[in-house]
Design an enzyme around this catalytic site. Structure first.
Site, mmCIF file in Angstrom:
data_model
loop_
_atom_site.group_PDB
_atom_site.id
_atom_site.type_symbol
_atom_site.label_atom_id
_atom_site.label_comp_id
_atom_site.label_asym_id
_atom_site.label_seq_id
_atom_site.Cartn_x
_atom_site.Cartn_y
_atom_site.Cartn_z
ATOM 1 N N PHE A 128 22.827 55.663 39.023
ATOM 2 C CA PHE A 128 22.623 56.802 40.296
ATOM 3 C C PHE A 128 22.841 55.967 41.490
ATOM 4 O O PHE A 128 22.258 54.873 42.313
ATOM 5 C CB PHE A 128 21.094 57.159 39.419
ATOM 6 C CG PHE A 128 20.524 57.618 41.167
ATOM 7 C CD1 PHE A 128 20.890 59.099 41.241
ATOM 8 C CD2 PHE A 128 19.698 57.615 41.927
ATOM 9 C CE1 PHE A 128 20.068 60.195 41.845
ATOM 10 C CE2 PHE A 128 19.136 57.945 42.831
ATOM 11 C CZ PHE A 128 18.961 59.804 42.790
ATOM 12 N N GLU A 159 22.809 53.684 50.523
ATOM 13 C CA GLU A 159 24.641 53.057 51.280
ATOM 14 C C GLU A 159 24.874 52.298 52.317
ATOM 15 O O GLU A 159 22.581 51.756 52.990
ATOM 16 C CB GLU A 159 25.350 54.016 51.946
ATOM 17 C CG GLU A 159 25.524 55.932 51.361
ATOM 18 C CD GLU A 159 25.924 56.920 52.073
ATOM 19 O OE1 GLU A 159 26.209 56.453 52.518
ATOM 20 O OE2 GLU A 159 26.325 57.397 50.865
ATOM 21 N N PRO A 160 25.553 50.975 52.906
ATOM 22 C CA PRO A 160 24.969 50.697 54.185
ATOM 23 C C PRO A 160 23.980 51.014 54.925
ATOM 24 O O PRO A 160 23.364 49.994 55.673
ATOM 25 C CB PRO A 160 26.409 50.095 54.189
ATOM 26 C CG PRO A 160 27.226 50.996 53.240
ATOM 27 C CD PRO A 160 26.197 51.737 52.569
ATOM 28 N N SER A 179 16.468 53.259 53.037
ATOM 29 C CA SER A 179 14.882 54.064 53.030
ATOM 30 C C SER A 179 14.867 55.628 53.661
ATOM 31 O O SER A 179 14.540 56.702 52.863
ATOM 32 C CB SER A 179 13.645 53.497 54.110
ATOM 33 O OG SER A 179 13.681 51.724 53.736
ATOM 34 N N THR A 200 22.505 49.083 40.659
ATOM 35 C CA THR A 200 22.118 49.183 39.536
ATOM 36 C C THR A 200 23.141 49.277 37.661
ATOM 37 O O THR A 200 23.386 50.952 37.805
ATOM 38 C CB THR A 200 20.655 49.319 38.936
ATOM 39 O OG1 THR A 200 19.784 48.786 40.037
ATOM 40 C CG2 THR A 200 20.263 48.576 37.425
ATOM 41 N N ILE A 229 -0.662 27.812 39.618
ATOM 42 C CA ILE A 229 -1.127 27.197 37.789
ATOM 43 C C ILE A 229 -0.945 26.571 37.577
ATOM 44 O O ILE A 229 -1.145 25.452 37.155
ATOM 45 C CB ILE A 229 -1.616 28.825 37.216
ATOM 46 C CG1 ILE A 229 -2.737 29.366 37.856
ATOM 47 C CG2 ILE A 229 -1.973 28.142 35.998
ATOM 48 C CD1 ILE A 229 -3.556 30.671 36.898
ATOM 49 N N GLU A 287 14.077 51.306 45.070
ATOM 50 C CA GLU A 287 13.203 52.614 44.816
ATOM 51 C C GLU A 287 12.044 53.306 45.284
ATOM 52 O O GLU A 287 11.163 54.137 45.412
ATOM 53 C CB GLU A 287 12.792 53.088 42.787
ATOM 54 C CG GLU A 287 13.811 52.681 41.952
ATOM 55 C CD GLU A 287 14.368 53.715 40.875
ATOM 56 O OE1 GLU A 287 13.106 54.441 40.975
ATOM 57 O OE2 GLU A 287 14.618 53.036 39.724
#
Ligand SMILES: Cc1cc2nc3c(=O)[nH]c(=O)nc-3n(C[C@H](O)[C@H](O)[C@H](O)COP(=O)(O)OP(=O)(O)OC[C@H]3O[C@@H](n4cnc5c(N)ncnc54)[C@H](O)[C@@H]3O)c2cc1C
Length: 379
Positions: free
Chosen positions: A123, A127-128, A132, A158, A337, A363
């Site tokens: 999908f 774009e550059p 957001s 992806t 840990i 996303e």
């Protein structure tokens, strides 16, 4: 309230857990090191019949619900987040827009091969100069007779190297702002279409992240996905579902980091005692366990609302935001840990830590999720 998985969901959980441990986990470190795409794993997932898990059987899908999809993503991500994101994007970014907005013919032609695992779904939105603020899309689509001519570029996409067709957004009428953005299904082997995979990433090394360059790519008029000018609304709806996938990935990575940490805390001895005898370590593990439980419930709730046909925008944003932030924290604590060993690749939590960061970005960043939630609560 009592919550149990249904028989089908429980079966999917067991099947995916067994598959992940037997087929995905063994090569995960090597793929992370060599950046090799898990092609073999996806051939096996195809044989398992889960490549179209939540889509209708009519198109070759599994007819399962969204909770089952979340379970599958969680189990893959618990051992290999690169496999998890590939699978999640294939379904929730690749297949979902065609399922939601495609015509019957488009579903037969483009959703079925995704469900049967012929190729992967992708999908192209980012774009550059439009991340957001996806309303800032610059890629253009011009109608010329019976064809759309698409030009522009997309970044961070992806799966595109393994997709024969993908959906992407382009401006079909600049004068209408976001109501001038439309979605198109574009074959990746069309003349003028270049897919590049040159990124050097922080993590998710075995996942495929690409740049798309489109130079006067022509597609037939009928490759418009949904209505002209509805692309912006469509991708917002697509991302609502995608956020359930990212939330599930976060739960999976956090669970993997926690499982390794609990085991390590029991076997590693210092000052004559297992680390798990120290309250400071117990509290870290207790917080991890609690946060994972909460995040999983939030993901399941958003998925359940979606399956009921009810609104789930706020819940999906909350689940994605909470799960990705507790995942990052859990991975940080997992490295802590493990002490110095946690900083070494051999103990794997270092890989989980690097992979987890994407979940606060992809996303919709954490800031964007807070904007979505703020709008939903009436700010
Ligand atoms: C590995 C990977 C895979 C991806 N896969 C896909 C894919 O398959 N398809 C696709 O279309 N995209 C994909 N993306 C893109 C991803 O969705 C974007 O990177 C993300 O939406 C952020 O956009 P940006 O990178 O342009 O950051 P920007 O939008 O430039 O944001 C930079 C920073 O500014 C903050 N910010 C921006 N606007 C505001 C505001 N109004 N208020 C407060 N803070 C703000 C952001 O939260 C962030 O912290 C992928 C990205 C990565 C890294």
């Amino acid at each position: 309230m009592h919550f149990d998985l249904t028989e089908e969901q429980a079966l999917i959980k067991k099947t995916m857990r067994d598959f992940a441990e037997g087929e995905v986990a063994p090569g995960a470190d090597e793929r992370d090191r060599t950046k090799a795409f898990p092609e073999d794993v996806f051939h096996k997932l195809t044989k398992l019949g889960v490549m179209g898990l939540p889509f209708p059987e009519q198109y070759g899908g599994g007819g399962a619900d969204t909770i089952s999809f979340a379970i599958a993503v969680e189990e893959l991500s618990r051992v290999c987040a690169s496999t998890g994101i590939t699978y999640s994007a294939h379904i929730s970014l690749g297949g979902a827009p065609i399922h939601l907005f495609g015509t019957h013919e488009q579903k037969e032609k483009y959703l079925t091969p995704l469900c049967t695992g012929e190729y992967l779904g992708a999908f192209g939105l980012t774009e550059p100069n439009a991340g957001s603020d996806a309303g800032g899309t610059r890629t253009t689509a011009k109608l010329d007779g019976d064809q759309w001519i698409i030009s522009g570029s997309k970044c961070f996409i992806t799966n595109a190297s393994f997709a024969k067709n993908l959906s992407l957004t382009a401006v079909s009428d600049r004068s209408k702002g976001t109501d001038g953005i439309s979605a198109f299904i574009v074959p990746t082997d069309a003349p003028g279409f270049t897919v590049l995979s040159n990124y050097e990433k922080m993590g998710l090394h075995a996942s495929n992240t690409t740049e798309l360059v489109l130079e006067n790519v022509t597609v037939p008029k009928e490759n418009l996905l949904g209505k002209e000018g509805h692309g912006y609304k469509q991708f917002l709806a697509t991302l609502d579902g995608g956020r359930i996938g990212i939330g599930a990935m976060a739960v999976g990575i956090a669970q993997g980091a926690y499982d390794k940490s609990l085991h390590y805390a029991k076997v590693r001895k210092q000052f004559g005692h297992s680390l798990s005898a120290f309250q400071a370590i117990q509290f870290k593990l207790a917080d991890m366990a609690m946060n994972i439980e909460l995040a999983r419930n939030m993901v399941y709730k958003a998925a359940w609302l979606k399956d009921q046909g009810r609104g789930f925008k706020k819940e999906a944003a909350m689940a994605k935001l909470f799960a990705s932030e507790i995942c990052m924290k859990a991975c940080d604590q997992a490295v802590q840990i493990h002490g110095g060993y946690g900083y070494m690749k051999e103990y794997q939590v270092e890989r989980f830590f690097r992979d987890a960061k994407l979940l606060e970005i992809g996303e919709g960043t954490s800031e964007v999720q807070r904007m979505v939630i703020a709008r939903q609560i009436g700010c």
